[in-house]
Scaffold this motif. Structure first.
Motif, PDB file in Angstrom:
ATOM      1  N   GLY A 123       0.785  -1.237   0.000  1.00 33.21           N
ATOM      2  CA  GLY A 123       0.000   0.000   0.000  1.00 33.21           C
ATOM      3  C   GLY A 123       0.813   1.281   0.000  1.00 33.21           C
ATOM      4  O   GLY A 123       0.272   2.362   0.196  1.00 33.21           O
ATOM      5  N   LYS A 124       2.130   1.198  -0.224  1.00 33.49           N
ATOM      6  CA  LYS A 124       2.970   2.396  -0.086  1.00 33.49           C
ATOM      7  C   LYS A 124       3.358   3.032  -1.424  1.00 33.49           C
ATOM      8  O   LYS A 124       3.915   4.132  -1.445  1.00 33.49           O
ATOM      9  CB  LYS A 124       4.259   2.040   0.676  1.00 33.49           C
ATOM     10  N   ALA A 125       3.093   2.317  -2.542  1.00 29.25           N
ATOM     11  CA  ALA A 125       3.545   2.832  -3.834  1.00 29.25           C
ATOM     12  C   ALA A 125       2.948   4.207  -4.112  1.00 29.25           C
ATOM     13  O   ALA A 125       3.644   5.128  -4.540  1.00 29.25           O
ATOM     14  CB  ALA A 125       3.183   1.846  -4.937  1.00 29.25           C
ATOM     15  N   ARG A 126       1.646   4.370  -3.819  1.00 26.70           N
ATOM     16  CA  ARG A 126       0.986   5.634  -4.109  1.00 26.70           C
ATOM     17  C   ARG A 126       1.545   6.755  -3.222  1.00 26.70           C
ATOM     18  O   ARG A 126       1.779   7.879  -3.683  1.00 26.70           O
ATOM     19  CB  ARG A 126      -0.523   5.488  -3.898  1.00 26.70           C
ATOM     20  N   GLU A 127       1.774   6.416  -1.948  1.00 29.29           N
ATOM     21  CA  GLU A 127       2.333   7.397  -1.010  1.00 29.29           C
ATOM     22  C   GLU A 127       3.694   7.896  -1.506  1.00 29.29           C
ATOM     23  O   GLU A 127       3.993   9.085  -1.436  1.00 29.29           O
ATOM     24  CB  GLU A 127       2.497   6.728   0.350  1.00 29.29           C
ATOM     25  N   ALA A 128       4.522   6.950  -2.016  1.00 30.05           N
ATOM     26  CA  ALA A 128       5.852   7.314  -2.514  1.00 30.05           C
ATOM     27  C   ALA A 128       5.734   8.262  -3.711  1.00 30.05           C
ATOM     28  O   ALA A 128       6.483   9.242  -3.819  1.00 30.05           O
ATOM     29  CB  ALA A 128       6.625   6.049  -2.902  1.00 30.05           C
ATOM     30  N   LEU A 129       4.770   7.996  -4.581  1.00 27.96           N
ATOM     31  CA  LEU A 129       4.577   8.865  -5.747  1.00 27.96           C
ATOM     32  C   LEU A 129       4.133  10.263  -5.320  1.00 27.96           C
ATOM     33  O   LEU A 129       4.591  11.274  -5.860  1.00 27.96           O
ATOM     34  CB  LEU A 129       3.522   8.266  -6.690  1.00 27.96           C
ATOM     35  N   GLU A 130       3.243  10.305  -4.329  1.00 30.06           N
ATOM     36  CA  GLU A 130       2.754  11.600  -3.845  1.00 30.06           C
ATOM     37  C   GLU A 130       3.891  12.403  -3.226  1.00 30.06           C
ATOM     38  O   GLU A 130       3.991  13.616  -3.422  1.00 30.06           O
ATOM     39  CB  GLU A 130       1.639  11.396  -2.809  1.00 30.06           C
ATOM     40  N   LEU A 131       4.763  11.698  -2.493  1.00 28.00           N
ATOM     41  CA  LEU A 131       5.904  12.366  -1.875  1.00 28.00           C
ATOM     42  C   LEU A 131       6.822  12.921  -2.965  1.00 28.00           C
ATOM     43  O   LEU A 131       7.269  14.067  -2.903  1.00 28.00           O
ATOM     44  CB  LEU A 131       6.665  11.396  -0.969  1.00 28.00           C
ATOM     45  N   ALA A 132       7.075  12.110  -3.981  1.00 28.17           N
ATOM     46  CA  ALA A 132       7.935  12.546  -5.084  1.00 28.17           C
ATOM     47  C   ALA A 132       7.354  13.798  -5.743  1.00 28.17           C
ATOM     48  O   ALA A 132       8.075  14.750  -6.067  1.00 28.17           O
ATOM     49  CB  ALA A 132       8.092  11.420  -6.100  1.00 28.17           C
ATOM     50  N   ALA A 133       6.029  13.817  -5.909  1.00 28.94           N
ATOM     51  CA  ALA A 133       5.384  14.981  -6.539  1.00 28.94           C
ATOM     52  C   ALA A 133       5.540  16.213  -5.642  1.00 28.94           C
ATOM     53  O   ALA A 133       5.799  17.320  -6.123  1.00 28.94           O
ATOM     54  CB  ALA A 133       3.915  14.685  -6.795  1.00 28.94           C
ATOM     55  N   GLY A 134       5.435  15.998  -4.323  1.00 33.55           N
ATOM     56  CA  GLY A 134       5.554  17.106  -3.379  1.00 33.55           C
ATOM     57  C   GLY A 134       6.960  17.677  -3.315  1.00 33.55           C
ATOM     58  O   GLY A 134       7.175  18.789  -2.836  1.00 33.55           O
ATOM     59  N   LEU A 135       7.938  16.897  -3.797  1.00 33.09           N
ATOM     60  CA  LEU A 135       9.341  17.326  -3.731  1.00 33.09           C
ATOM     61  C   LEU A 135       9.850  17.840  -5.074  1.00 33.09           C
ATOM     62  O   LEU A 135      11.002  18.255  -5.177  1.00 33.09           O
ATOM     63  CB  LEU A 135      10.213  16.136  -3.294  1.00 33.09           C
TER      64      LEU A 135
END
Lengths: 83, 426
Positions: free
Chosen positions: B193-205
């Motif tokens: 369940g973490k793949a989406r969270e990682a993508l969101e973090l990447a977008a935020g950075l």
């Protein structure tokens, strides 16, 4: 919104704000001077470092752990802190 | 005995909330203590029961369960293990209280590791998680220039969070090398369940420079931070900024555990078995206090501790598998962000190490252990009682921090003079 007094000046801040954020947003820096006279400010933001101590209604508290309340009287540790 | 709680949970972050709810579901009468003004811990600071997701769900569950009493703004200042009944003393606005409990679940979390460098005592130099916490407490960061430095995945989460609050994040400087960081990224994205969270973090950075292999050299300013000097390869770079948000990983907060006599690992975490039981009968531990592993591991350990304390073993059928996934992730985390001496800030003899007592690096270098240094220099004897300089001395000099004793926090004289009351279950 709670109204408090920051070193004698009245300020209105949103509820849920900490006394630390109220001091920081008012530009009241440094928060204290160290034993050898160095200027200091908040460090950890979560109650461990004790750098953000301030005097609220006559009691020394960690300002990062202290929510603002209506009518609080807030001072930095040294009243004559002139930055 | 009616004055005794069936379980007391210390700390209301993810592990503590989960442990309290689980233990109460198992029929125990639970007291949940937390030093912060509101539940949620550091990672869920400012979370509201009304919000979606795991934080909101747990906060709602805890608030609405009739078997749980929540006491916020309550700091454990003394603790004593007894055979059948343990006693905690807490300091709260109302004064000191004694709490008796058959079982104690420690979910005291972790604090940031700070390492001394020239200029780190200037106002404006703050913890990475510290600045995040200040921002959640209402500090206005709109248009403010921030450099984030140190080590660990927290730096990235903080950078994204600060930017969302309107800060201009100039750079994230990580001491670890690129291969380690990349290995961590892959491991994190693979967690269930973490793949989406990682993508969101990447977008935020997006657009924020992320420098690996970067060393923090010094903070510059006169009475207030003005700029930060970093080293990348052989080149020094100075960035003008308003805040330096700095942290070198997290340190388990084991003080209450130490007072209770719980054995601690060489890595400084509370030692637990597969049921989150410590070496002391009736005392469990869960979350970052048992080792730094992130929110999912903390939730799982909270569940296991809550079940074990209340005898709900049948709920734990798939927990060994989940625990194994978490352990692998935790091992990758440790390897990826291991502190490298050649990338850490190097204090000069005049650099202050103990901020409370203004003890300098040059005064401490000659000592061989914490106790000797403390007795001779007052290092660690100020208001924070070594919470900041203890972990720093461990990294700088290899000393093991010791001598935890009650009271764990400085108390107002009025509290010391009044007779503590006993906080009994309703």
């Amino acid at each position: 919104m709670p109204e408090l007094t920051l070193e004698g000046v009245r300020a209105t801040v949103p509820p849920g704000t900490t006394v630390l954020a109220a001091l920081q947003n008012a530009g009241l820096s440094p928060l204290r001077h160290s034993l050898s006279g160095g200027a200091r400010g908040a460090l950890c933001g979560m109650g461990s470092c004790y750098e953000c101590r301030a005097v609220v209604d006559g009691l020394t508290v960690r300002s990062c752990l202290t929510p603002v309340r209506e009518g609080q009287d807030v001072w930095r540790l040294e009243v004559n802190c002139d930055g | 005995m009616t004055a005794e709680w069936e379980a007391v949970v210390v700390g209301a972050g993810p592990a503590g909330l989960m442990a309290a709810l689980t233990a109460a579901q198992g029929g125990l009468r639970v007291l949940l203590l937390d030093a912060q003004p509101a539940a949620g811990g550091q990672i869920w600071r400012g979370a509201a029961a009304g919000q979606r997701g795991k934080a909101g769900e747990l906060l709602r569950g805890v608030a609405s369960h009739a078997g749980i009493t929540v006491l916020s703004g309550a700091e454990v200042i003394a603790a004593e293990a007894g055979g059948q009944s343990h006693t905690l003393t807490v300091s709260a606005e109302a004064g000191l209280s004694h709490i008796h409990a058959a079982r104690v679940i420690l979910a005291t979390g972790a604090t940031e590791r700070f390492l001394p460098f020239d200029g780190w005592t200037l106002p404006g130099v703050v913890g990475a998680g510290g600045l995040q916490a200040m921002s959640k407490g209402g500090l206005d960061l709109r248009g403010v220039r921030v450099v984030v430095a140190g080590s660990g995945p927290l730096l990235l989460a903080v950078a994204a969070g600060l930017r969302q609050k309107g800060a201009r994040v100039l750079a994230v400087a990580e001491q670890a090398g690129l291969p380690g960081v990349a290995a961590f990224g892959v491991a994190a994205a693979r967690l269930p369940g973490k793949a989406r969270e990682a993508l969101e973090l990447a977008a935020g950075l997006r657009g924020i420079p992320y420098w690996t292999d970067a060393a923090l050299v010094r903070a510059n300013g006169d009475g207030q931070l003005q700029s930060v000097t970093l080293r990348r390869g052989r080149r020094e770079i100075t960035l003008a900024c308003d805040f330096l948000a700095v942290g070198f990983g997290l340190v388990p907060e084991t003080r209450v555990a130490a007072l209770l006599g719980c054995p601690v690992t060489d890595a400084g975490a509370v030692n637990v078995n597969a049921w989150q039981a410590t070496g002391v009968s009736g005392i469990y531990a869960a979350g970052e206090v048992c080792g730094i592993g992130g929110v999912d591991g903390a939730l799982l350990e909270g569940l296991v501790a809550g079940c074990a304390a209340s005898g709900q073993i049948e709920r734990l059928h798939d927990s060994p598998r989940r625990a194994e996934t978490q352990r692998r992730f935790q091992a990758t985390l440790e390897r990826s962000f291991a502190l490298r001496p050649d990338r850490l800030p190097s204090p000069s003899p005049a650099t202050i190490v103990c901020r409370c007592e203004d003890v300098r690096h040059g005064q401490l270098q000659g000592f061989t252990n914490w106790t000797a240094a403390k007795l001779q220099t007052r290092c660690g004897m100020g208001a924070c009682q070594g919470r900041v300089c203890g972990p720093a001395c461990q990294t700088l000099y290899g000393w093991r921090f010791g001598g935890v004793r009650a009271p764990l926090a400085p108390l107002p004289l009025s509290q010391l003079l009044a007779e503590p009351n006993t906080l009994s279950p309703p």
